[in-house]
Design a protein around this motif. Structure first.
Motif, PDB file in Angstrom:
ATOM      1  N   SER A 187      51.736  63.674  43.358  1.00  0.00           N
ATOM      2  CA  SER A 187      50.987  62.851  42.646  1.00  0.00           C
ATOM      3  C   SER A 187      51.344  61.446  41.920  1.00  0.00           C
ATOM      4  CB  SER A 187      50.476  63.497  41.415  1.00  0.00           C
ATOM      5  OG  SER A 187      49.847  64.850  41.547  1.00  0.00           O
ATOM      6  N   TRP A 188      52.996  60.849  42.013  1.00  0.00           N
ATOM      7  CA  TRP A 188      53.548  60.372  41.538  1.00  0.00           C
ATOM      8  C   TRP A 188      53.579  59.379  42.549  1.00  0.00           C
ATOM      9  CZ3 TRP A 188      54.059  58.257  36.546  1.00  0.00           C
ATOM     10  CH2 TRP A 188      54.060  58.872  36.144  1.00  0.00           C
ATOM     11  N   GLY A 189      53.596  59.746  43.576  1.00  0.00           N
ATOM     12  CA  GLY A 189      53.439  58.868  44.564  1.00  0.00           C
ATOM     13  C   GLY A 189      52.070  58.374  44.888  1.00  0.00           C
ATOM     14  N   LEU A 190      51.590  59.092  44.607  1.00  0.00           N
ATOM     15  CA  LEU A 190      49.642  58.871  45.254  1.00  0.00           C
ATOM     16  C   LEU A 190      49.634  57.448  44.131  1.00  0.00           C
ATOM     17  CD1 LEU A 190      47.792  61.458  46.094  1.00  0.00           C
ATOM     18  CD2 LEU A 190      48.267  59.869  47.387  1.00  0.00           C
ATOM     19  N   LEU A 191      50.038  57.700  42.971  1.00  0.00           N
ATOM     20  CA  LEU A 191      49.735  56.219  41.779  1.00  0.00           C
ATOM     21  C   LEU A 191      51.102  55.698  41.656  1.00  0.00           C
ATOM     22  CD1 LEU A 191      48.766  55.956  39.184  1.00  0.00           C
ATOM     23  CD2 LEU A 191      50.566  57.130  37.806  1.00  0.00           C
ATOM     24  N   GLY A 246      49.763  48.875  45.339  1.00  0.00           N
ATOM     25  CA  GLY A 246      48.793  48.359  46.494  1.00  0.00           C
ATOM     26  C   GLY A 246      47.474  47.542  45.567  1.00  0.00           C
ATOM     27  N   GLY A 247      47.392  48.361  44.996  1.00  0.00           N
ATOM     28  CA  GLY A 247      46.001  47.121  44.096  1.00  0.00           C
ATOM     29  C   GLY A 247      46.696  46.075  43.753  1.00  0.00           C
ATOM     30  N   THR A 248      47.836  45.960  43.296  1.00  0.00           N
ATOM     31  CA  THR A 248      48.548  44.785  42.710  1.00  0.00           C
ATOM     32  C   THR A 248      48.942  44.109  43.824  1.00  0.00           C
ATOM     33  OG1 THR A 248      49.906  46.172  40.974  1.00  0.00           O
ATOM     34  CG2 THR A 248      50.960  43.908  41.322  1.00  0.00           C
ATOM     35  N   LEU A 249      48.674  44.163  44.686  1.00  0.00           N
ATOM     36  CA  LEU A 249      49.206  43.531  46.534  1.00  0.00           C
ATOM     37  C   LEU A 249      47.981  42.556  45.947  1.00  0.00           C
ATOM     38  CD1 LEU A 249      51.893  45.199  48.135  1.00  0.00           C
ATOM     39  CD2 LEU A 249      52.020  43.016  47.540  1.00  0.00           C
TER      40      LEU A 249
END
Length: 139
Positions: A8-12, A18-21
């Motif tokens: 879960s932490w890895g996905l977060l 990804g969203g920041t990029l």
């Protein structure tokens, strides 16, 4: 349970990075791509002296005004405050949206319009006054 929590932490973390990029790409691209054109067209905001010079040239004139490469809309907004129906053409969508916001904030949005457009694809024949600040290669 520990493996599920790590996943879960890895996905977060992946989603946040990804969203920041993606957001960074969306904001930076309109400012970087003009430098990659054959003729570099950078955004250089007009100084208050340049705006005053344009307004001085517009004294005793009327009609419509167009600013080619309007950037953040300073000249268009200043002309609209002097009673001109003023239009700005700009390639950078962020600058166009910011210009529209500034015109609304300054109360001249009814006398201004801003378009995302390449200056080579627009006819300026129906404008009475034309303002161009550009690099010598463009002019």
């Amino acid at each position: 349970e520990g493996s599920s929590r790590k996943r879960s932490w890895g996905l977060l973390v992946t989603a946040v990075v990804g969203g920041t990029l993606a957001a960074l790409y969306a904001v930076v691209t309109p400012f970087v791509t003009p430098a990659l054109r054959k003729v570099c067209l950078p955004f250089v905001p007009a100084t208050s002296t340049q705006i005053q010079n344009v307004l001085k040239m517009l004294e005793n004139r009327s009609g419509s005004l167009v600013d080619i490469g309007s950037g953040d809309g300073r000249i268009v907004i200043a002309a609209a405050k002097r009673g001109f129906k003023a239009v700005g053409y700009e390639l950078n969508p962020w600058l166009v949206w910011y210009s529209r916001y500034r015109a609304w904030r300054d109360g001249v949005h009814r006398n201004t319009k801003f378009y995302i457009s390449d200056l080579w694809k627009v006819s300026f024949s129906h404008y009475t006054n034309v303002v161009v600040f550009g690099v010598p290669q463009m002019v």
